[in-house]
Design a protein around this motif. Sequence first.
Motif, PDB file in Angstrom:
ATOM      1  N   TYR A   1      45.958  32.724  46.716  1.00 53.08           N
ATOM      2  CA  TYR A   1      46.860  33.862  46.917  1.00 53.08           C
ATOM      3  C   TYR A   1      47.679  33.617  48.172  1.00 53.08           C
ATOM      4  O   TYR A   1      47.113  33.472  49.261  1.00 53.08           O
TER       5      TYR A   1
ATOM      6  N   HIS B   1      40.501  44.271  36.942  1.00 49.00           N
ATOM      7  CA  HIS B   1      40.183  43.574  35.686  1.00 49.00           C
ATOM      8  C   HIS B   1      38.666  43.412  35.645  1.00 49.00           C
ATOM      9  O   HIS B   1      37.981  43.713  36.624  1.00 49.00           O
TER      10      HIS B   1
ATOM     11  N   ARG C   1      44.843  32.811  51.042  1.00 46.40           N
ATOM     12  CA  ARG C   1      43.428  33.022  50.724  1.00 46.40           C
ATOM     13  C   ARG C   1      43.110  32.256  49.450  1.00 46.40           C
ATOM     14  O   ARG C   1      43.949  32.200  48.532  1.00 46.40           O
TER      15      ARG C   1
ATOM     16  N   ARG D   1      31.243  30.628  37.115  1.00 51.26           N
ATOM     17  CA  ARG D   1      30.660  31.392  36.021  1.00 51.26           C
ATOM     18  C   ARG D   1      29.883  30.425  35.134  1.00 51.26           C
ATOM     19  O   ARG D   1      30.077  29.211  35.209  1.00 51.26           O
TER      20      ARG D   1
HETATM   21  O1  LIG Z   1      39.840  36.850  44.571  1.00 51.93           O
HETATM   22  C1  LIG Z   1      38.670  37.114  44.398  1.00 51.93           C
HETATM   23  O2  LIG Z   1      37.854  37.160  45.322  1.00 51.93           O
HETATM   24  C2  LIG Z   1      38.148  37.502  43.015  1.00 51.93           C
HETATM   25  C3  LIG Z   1      38.675  36.685  41.911  1.00 51.93           C
HETATM   26  C4  LIG Z   1      38.373  37.319  40.584  1.00 51.93           C
HETATM   27  O3  LIG Z   1      38.210  38.501  40.464  1.00 51.93           O
HETATM   28  C5  LIG Z   1      38.329  36.485  39.378  1.00 51.93           C
HETATM   29  O4  LIG Z   1      38.438  35.255  39.459  1.00 51.93           O
HETATM   30  O5  LIG Z   1      38.168  37.071  38.295  1.00 51.93           O
END
Ligand SMILES: O=C(O)CCC(=O)C(=O)O
Length: 628
Positions: free
Chosen positions: A452, A461, A589, A595
Motif C-alpha cells: 500500500y 471484505h 506499508r 493462508r
Molecule cells: O493489510 C492487511 O493487513 C490485511 C490484508 C488483508 O486483509 C487480506 O490480504 O485479505
Amino acid sequence: MELCETLYYYRAYHGACYATGGFARAFMFSSSSHPRDYMDASVIVARAGGGLKKDETGQMKMSKDQTESSVMHSLRNNMAQFNPVVIITADDNPKAQIQPPHPYCVLDYFKITNMWWEKSQNKRIVRLRFEKLNSKKASWWQPKGTTEIAKPGSLDPPLTQTCQTCDHSSQQIYLQGWMCLRPECNQFWKLLSPISNTLKEPEESSLTYDPRFLKQKNPWPNDDTELPLGSMNAELSDHSIMGEDCSRAHWSGIVCPDCGRCTSRLKWTGWKCENPKCSFERIPPHVLVSAASLHDPFNPLSTSYMYSRDLHLPMVNLSVSFAHNYRINRFSIPGIDGFITHMIANKTVVQEANGPHDMFESLQQTDIGLARRSMGQDFFTRHYAVNFGMPYKFIAATASSPFPDSTSPVTLARSRLNWAARYLLAEEPSKSSSIGAEWKPKEFNETLVLSYMENQKISYHDDGEFGLGPTIATLSLGATGTMRIRMKSRYFSGVSKAGIYDSELPLPGCLQYEKRMDLYQGLCDLQSQDRKAYNERLRQIPKELGLKGGPLAKDAITMTVSHGDIVIMHGAQLQKYYEHSVDHMGKLRFALTCRYIDPESLSEEDKPKWEVLPDEGEYDGTKLPVPA
Ligand SMILES: O=C(O)CCC(=O)C(=O)O
C-alpha cells in the motif's frame, strides 16, 4: 478509472459532471446527450447532468423534473467566481463533428456563460451554454480544413426581453421566439403565437438556436489564457526524498508524454502506457524508505513489551498475555466460534537478523511483480499484490508464482507466520487439541504480498472463500496500519438488500437482538411446517421490528498494527459473519498474508503448474532473548 486517477478535474466514476468543494470541475459529453445539445469549435450547449433513466427500449429518458441540486449550486459558483470547467468528450458523442480518436478525449477549458431552465418531454431541465476559455487557441475537434462560420462575438448580441408577468429578463435562445425561462412563472416556456396571439408551449422538434445567442462573446477576466490540462502528478523533486515515489501523487495516473493517453500506475515499479501502439514506460527511482524512519516518537520501540493501542466494544472479550517479545491480545466475539490474536512486536523482534526491518527494506529493493489486480470492467484494486505458492484466485485473481521464485521476505514471512499460528493455536486454552489437530495439515501453503502506497487501503471484505482457511495470518511491515473488524451489515440488520428477513440465529450485538432471538425458534418450526407462510413471515418481520437492510455495524475491534506485528484470525465463522478493513497513514506499508488454500478447491485451470513444497524455514520465535 484511468481518467479519474489521472485528471484531478474529473473524478466522477459514474457521473456526467464532476463537482467538488462547491465548484464544478469537469463535464463529460457522451451519448446520453439531449437532442438539443450543441457543439462546435468554440461553443457547447448541454443539459446539466442527472435525472436520466433507461426506458424499456434502453434509451436514456428524463424520469422526473430536474431540481436545484448541489451540482447546480456548484455551477452557479463557477459562474459567479469565473472558474472555468473542462469538457471531456466520449467517442459516442453524437454532436461531435469529428470522430474523437480515443474513448474519452479532453476538449479544453470552458466558461459557463448561461444557465437556464427549459422543458423537455414535459419535464423541467436545466441547460448550460459553455464558451471556450481561450478563443485564440485552435480547437482540435474542429474538422480539418474548415473554419468557423461565425466566431463568438462576430454577430449582433442576443435579444433580451423582460417577462411582463414575472418581471424576469432572459435572452432569446431559439429563433422561434422569446420565452420566459423562470419555472415559477405561469408564462414559463411558452411562445407567443403571432397568429392567435396566445401563449403555447413550443413544438420541441421545431426549435432552432438563435445564432445571436449561440455566437455571443462573454468576456471573463483572464480569459484567452492557457490553463494546464495534463496532470502534473509524479514530478519528482530535484532532491532524493524518501518515500516521494510512493506518495499519493505518484500512484495517480499520468498523461503519457508520447501518445497523450491517461495511464494509471498499475505496477509497483512505475507506469507503462496502456495504449497498445505506444511503448512509453516510466520507472521512477525508488528512494528506500528505511526501517529506521518508521520510528514513532509517541510509541517508541523498546526491548520490553510494547503498549497496546487496540480498542474493542464492551461485548468483545479480551485476554492479554506476554511471551517471546510479543504482547499478545486475544479477542473473542460472542456468538462466533473463532478468535483474533494481535501479536505486538517489540524492538528485539523487528531488529533481529532477517526480521521485519530487513524484510521491509529488502521488499523495496526487488521487483517481485507487485501489480494492481483487475476487478473487471477496467477497474483495478487500489493496492498492489502478488502471490506465491498455492494460487490465490479469490475476489481479484492475482498473479501467482512458486515459492522458489520469490524473495527471502516471502518465505521468511511464511515460516514466521507458521510458527506464530502453531504457537497460538497450541496455546488456545479451551480447544487446543481439536484446533491443533485441524491446523497441522493446514499449515500455510500460500503467501499473498500486498503493498500500500500513501492513502491506499483495503476496504471491508472477508477471507471466507470456499477452500480457504480457517486460519489467516498477516505480518505487517512498514507504516502503522489500523485494522477494523465489524459484523457484516446483513447479519447486523438481519435484512437482505431485497428487504427479506434473515432467519439465521441472531448474533449478539446485532440490531433488535432480543426480539430476533424471541422469533428464532418459531421461524425454524414454521420453515419445516409451512414454507409459504414462512416466506411470508420473512417479508413481514422487517416492518414489525423496524429493520431495513443497509445500516453498518460499529467496529467491534480496532487494532493498531505496527511494523513487525502479526494478526491471526482463526475460525470460518469469523469470516462468514464479520469483515475487516485496513488503512494506514504513512508512505508505504506491506502486508504479507498466509493462508491454507485447499488445492482440491481450485478448478483444473487454476491448479498450480508447480509443486507447493512444505515450509522448511523452521523459524522459531522462542529463541530470541526475552525481556528481563
Ligand atoms: O493489510 C492487511 O493487513 C490485511 C490484508 C488483508 O486483509 C487480506 O490480504 O485479505
